[in-house]
Every structure is written in C-alpha cells, then in structure tokens.
Motif scaffolding. Sequence first.
Motif, mmCIF file in Angstrom:
data_model
loop_
_atom_site.group_PDB
_atom_site.id
_atom_site.type_symbol
_atom_site.label_atom_id
_atom_site.label_comp_id
_atom_site.label_asym_id
_atom_site.label_seq_id
_atom_site.Cartn_x
_atom_site.Cartn_y
_atom_site.Cartn_z
ATOM 1 N N THR A 42 0.832 -1.209 0.000
ATOM 2 C CA THR A 42 0.000 0.000 0.000
ATOM 3 C C THR A 42 0.865 1.258 0.000
ATOM 4 O OG1 THR A 42 -1.778 -1.138 1.166
ATOM 5 C CG2 THR A 42 -1.799 1.260 1.226
ATOM 6 N N ILE A 43 1.842 1.311 0.909
ATOM 7 C CA ILE A 43 2.706 2.491 1.005
ATOM 8 C C ILE A 43 3.565 2.622 -0.246
ATOM 9 C CG2 ILE A 43 4.586 3.545 2.327
ATOM 10 C CD1 ILE A 43 3.419 2.138 4.806
ATOM 11 N N LYS A 44 4.052 1.513 -0.727
ATOM 12 C CA LYS A 44 4.879 1.522 -1.944
ATOM 13 C C LYS A 44 4.112 2.121 -3.122
ATOM 14 C CE LYS A 44 7.333 -1.737 -4.963
ATOM 15 N NZ LYS A 44 7.656 -3.170 -5.181
ATOM 16 N N GLU A 45 2.852 1.731 -3.282
ATOM 17 C CA GLU A 45 2.041 2.243 -4.386
ATOM 18 C C GLU A 45 1.745 3.729 -4.222
ATOM 19 O OE1 GLU A 45 -1.360 -0.292 -4.456
ATOM 20 O OE2 GLU A 45 -0.331 -1.925 -5.528
ATOM 21 N N LEU A 46 1.489 4.168 -2.999
ATOM 22 C CA LEU A 46 1.218 5.588 -2.746
ATOM 23 C C LEU A 46 2.443 6.443 -3.058
ATOM 24 C CD1 LEU A 46 -0.824 5.379 0.577
ATOM 25 C CD2 LEU A 46 -1.687 6.117 -1.648
ATOM 26 N N VAL A 47 3.612 5.959 -2.675
ATOM 27 C CA VAL A 47 4.847 6.699 -2.956
ATOM 28 C C VAL A 47 5.078 6.789 -4.464
ATOM 29 C CG1 VAL A 47 7.364 6.653 -2.724
ATOM 30 C CG2 VAL A 47 5.930 6.158 -0.741
ATOM 31 N N ALA A 48 4.835 5.698 -5.174
ATOM 32 C CA ALA A 48 5.018 5.695 -6.634
ATOM 33 C C ALA A 48 4.078 6.706 -7.304
ATOM 34 C CB ALA A 48 4.780 4.299 -7.186
ATOM 35 N N LYS A 49 2.841 6.801 -6.823
ATOM 36 C CA LYS A 49 1.890 7.769 -7.386
ATOM 37 C C LYS A 49 2.344 9.199 -7.123
ATOM 38 C CE LYS A 49 -2.239 4.828 -7.123
ATOM 39 N NZ LYS A 49 -3.571 4.632 -6.468
ATOM 40 N N ALA A 50 2.881 9.436 -5.928
ATOM 41 C CA ALA A 50 3.369 10.775 -5.602
ATOM 42 C C ALA A 50 4.571 11.134 -6.471
ATOM 43 C CB ALA A 50 3.738 10.846 -4.117
ATOM 44 N N GLN A 51 5.451 10.156 -6.697
ATOM 45 C CA GLN A 51 6.617 10.402 -7.556
ATOM 46 C C GLN A 51 6.175 10.738 -8.985
ATOM 47 O OE1 GLN A 51 8.460 6.590 -6.722
ATOM 48 N NE2 GLN A 51 10.126 7.562 -5.567
ATOM 49 N N ASP A 52 5.192 9.989 -9.493
ATOM 50 C CA ASP A 52 4.692 10.255 -10.846
ATOM 51 C C ASP A 52 4.071 11.651 -10.934
ATOM 52 O OD1 ASP A 52 5.480 7.789 -11.796
ATOM 53 O OD2 ASP A 52 3.544 6.829 -11.392
ATOM 54 N N ALA A 53 3.347 12.037 -9.899
ATOM 55 C CA ALA A 53 2.707 13.356 -9.903
ATOM 56 C C ALA A 53 3.748 14.475 -9.900
ATOM 57 C CB ALA A 53 1.784 13.487 -8.694
ATOM 58 N N ILE A 54 4.810 14.290 -9.144
ATOM 59 C CA ILE A 54 5.877 15.302 -9.110
ATOM 60 C C ILE A 54 6.548 15.404 -10.468
ATOM 61 C CG2 ILE A 54 8.208 15.724 -8.223
ATOM 62 C CD1 ILE A 54 7.224 14.939 -5.487
ATOM 63 N N LEU A 55 6.852 14.273 -11.082
ATOM 64 C CA LEU A 55 7.500 14.275 -12.393
ATOM 65 C C LEU A 55 6.587 14.859 -13.476
ATOM 66 C CD1 LEU A 55 9.335 10.825 -12.277
ATOM 67 C CD2 LEU A 55 10.308 13.106 -11.954
ATOM 68 N N SER A 56 5.278 14.913 -13.181
ATOM 69 C CA SER A 56 4.325 15.536 -14.122
ATOM 70 C C SER A 56 4.083 17.004 -13.779
ATOM 71 C CB SER A 56 2.986 14.780 -14.088
ATOM 72 O OG SER A 56 3.150 13.441 -14.490
ATOM 73 N N GLY A 57 4.777 17.485 -12.737
ATOM 74 C CA GLY A 57 4.650 18.891 -12.362
ATOM 75 C C GLY A 57 3.453 19.204 -11.491
#
Length: 362
Positions: free
Chosen positions: A266-281
């Motif tokens: 669960t935490i791993k997936e949430l972190v990955a989504k946050a990373q993707d959002a940052i890389l998308s600005g």
Amino acid sequence: MSIFQNLSEAFSREAKKYTTLFLPKHRVDIDCDDTPICAGDAYCRIWLEDMNLAKDVDWFKQRYPVVHAAVRFHYDSKLVTIPYLAAPGQLKDLGSNNLDKVIQDRYPLTPLFPFNQGLVEFHAYLLSIAANDSIDKFIKTVGRFAKLLPAPQLSSVLNLAEPVYRGIEDLLDIGERRLELGYQQTFSDADGGSSNFLREGYFAVILAEEHEISRENLCVVNDNLRFGSPGTTKVFVRDSKPFKGYSYMLFRIEKRKQQDWESLKTIKELVAKAQDAILSGEYEKVKQFHLPAIEIAILQSPDITKADRRNMRLKIGEELKELGLQSTKAQKRSLYSIMQRPLPPIDATTEAELASLEKFFR
C-alpha cells in the motif's frame, strides 16, 4: 478445552524430561547482538533451524512426526496467534534411514513482525501421530496453508491465521497423537525485568533431563546444534560433531532494524503515485493529497515499528522534495532505496506536526 491448552498441560506434566537453553553468543559460530530488544525498535522473526529424531519411535511406519508451533504477540494493538505446522511432506529430507538430520532447510515460523509492545509467547511441540492415509492428506493440506502465514506483510494474510489454527486443532483432535517434545517460553522486552527477554540468538529444547546433557559442550555451527569443545573461544567451530542420540529442536530469533520495505504494498504504491505526480509537475496535488495519504498509511500500518513510522515519513518527504528540484528525467527510487537514505534535519515546526499526528492516531 483447546489443543493449545491441552498441549500446554501435557508439557507442564512432562517438563522435567526436557532440557531447554538459550545458547550464549560465544557458543555460536556467527556474531549476533544478544542485547535485549526494546519495544518499538526492531523487527523479529522466529525460525525452526534444526531438528533431530531419536530412533526410539518407529517413525513413518507406525507414526508421523509433526511440528506444531504457535506464536502470540501484539500486532496492530491486538493479540494475534500465528500457527505453524511442519509435516512429513515439508520435512523433505526426513526418512527412516536418516533420522540423524531431519531438517536441511530452515522454516520461518512467523513473518518479520514489528515488536511494538507487550510479550511474545512461544509454544512448539513435536508430536507423533498414528499413521494412516487420511491423516497424511489432512496434514499436507493444513501444512500448505500454514506456510502462507510467514508472509512479508502479515496484514495481507492475517485473515488466514484463525482458520489455519482451527484446522490444526481439528487435525490433532482426530489423530491419535502423542507429545514427544515440547517447548514453552514467554519473552518480554528489555524493560520487562525478566531474564527471558526477547533477543537475537538460538535456543533449543532437548528430550533429556538436565544431568544427561553437558550444556557447556553444546554449540551452533551452520545453524545446526552440535557438540564441541567447551569454553568461550571458537575452537568448537573446527572440532564440533553432530549432536546425536536425542530428539531435539533448535530455534532462532532473528532481529532486524529494517522491515522488508518492498513488501509494504500500500505504502509503496502511494509513494510511486506521488513520484509520478511530481514528475508531471503536479506539485500542489502532491502536497494536498498524496503526502497526507502516505502519512496516514504509515501511521496506520501495523507492519512498521513505532520508531520507523517517524523515520519513514521524514525520509519519503525529503525524497519527494528533492525529486521536485530535479529534472523531469530523474529516476524514481524504490521504497527500499528511500529508506536507506540518512534522516533529514528536523525543525521545530516539523517536530510539532509529527508529534500532533502521532498523538491523533494513537
């Protein structure tokens, strides 16, 4: 009366037949940290490392050997019991011609669990059950399900614990069973005021009375219980011999300072989504939605120690901050890699926010 209580009473009646000991670290071939474990500071796992069957039972012709273990500890503020069953199908090197060494592979009896509070109660029994085809099939079926419980993320399989335990009870109820060897112990934390504190290392139970065994000669080499030169040096590593002639079980408490981070789905997936959002600005979205979701998941996770909850939030927050300062071509780091980074400095405002959140979720 439950099987758990029944076996406990049988063990109490026959306890004088058994020699139990926690081997001091100078009698083990590898270094280990045997300091008492403080609640909230470490992750633990219990292993069945080695087992021997004395040839005083007609194994496999008239009776099957079965190892039944149950470990109770606090998990997510509740007391849970993790059962385990090691049966002939799992003890794959076991046979009537090689009873001197019946386990070649180690068996985890528990998952890697955070020791956050309370006591750890450990029961293990070597039973012999009258052999017949239906019992054999039942043992194999229950054993397969029991092997699922020592999973990296206990919360994902916890709903299996109760039916597996009931299945083991049913098995031992219908089979003509006999207790051959037993071990019971309750471990406390470093502040428990007891000599039976939870610590890293090896402990054994031997079907022999105290006067029959020379404790100072017992040692552990390559995860096996052996008989070697006494003393505090490591001479026994060279001259030790197999410990034969007695039925015994050798267990190990593993201590880790870190969880298997990649198993926290669960935490791993949430972190990955946050990373993707940052890389998308999408920085504002990360601040308003992703970071709070990650913090809540960490604070509510029963698979993390109290100490790591704060560390994890700080390290992930710092990682996301640094990722936002890099180019859009920056690579995302795994949760494991994030948790290997040093702790960032904490200012007074951050400290107050962390304390407030912890108090709220507590």
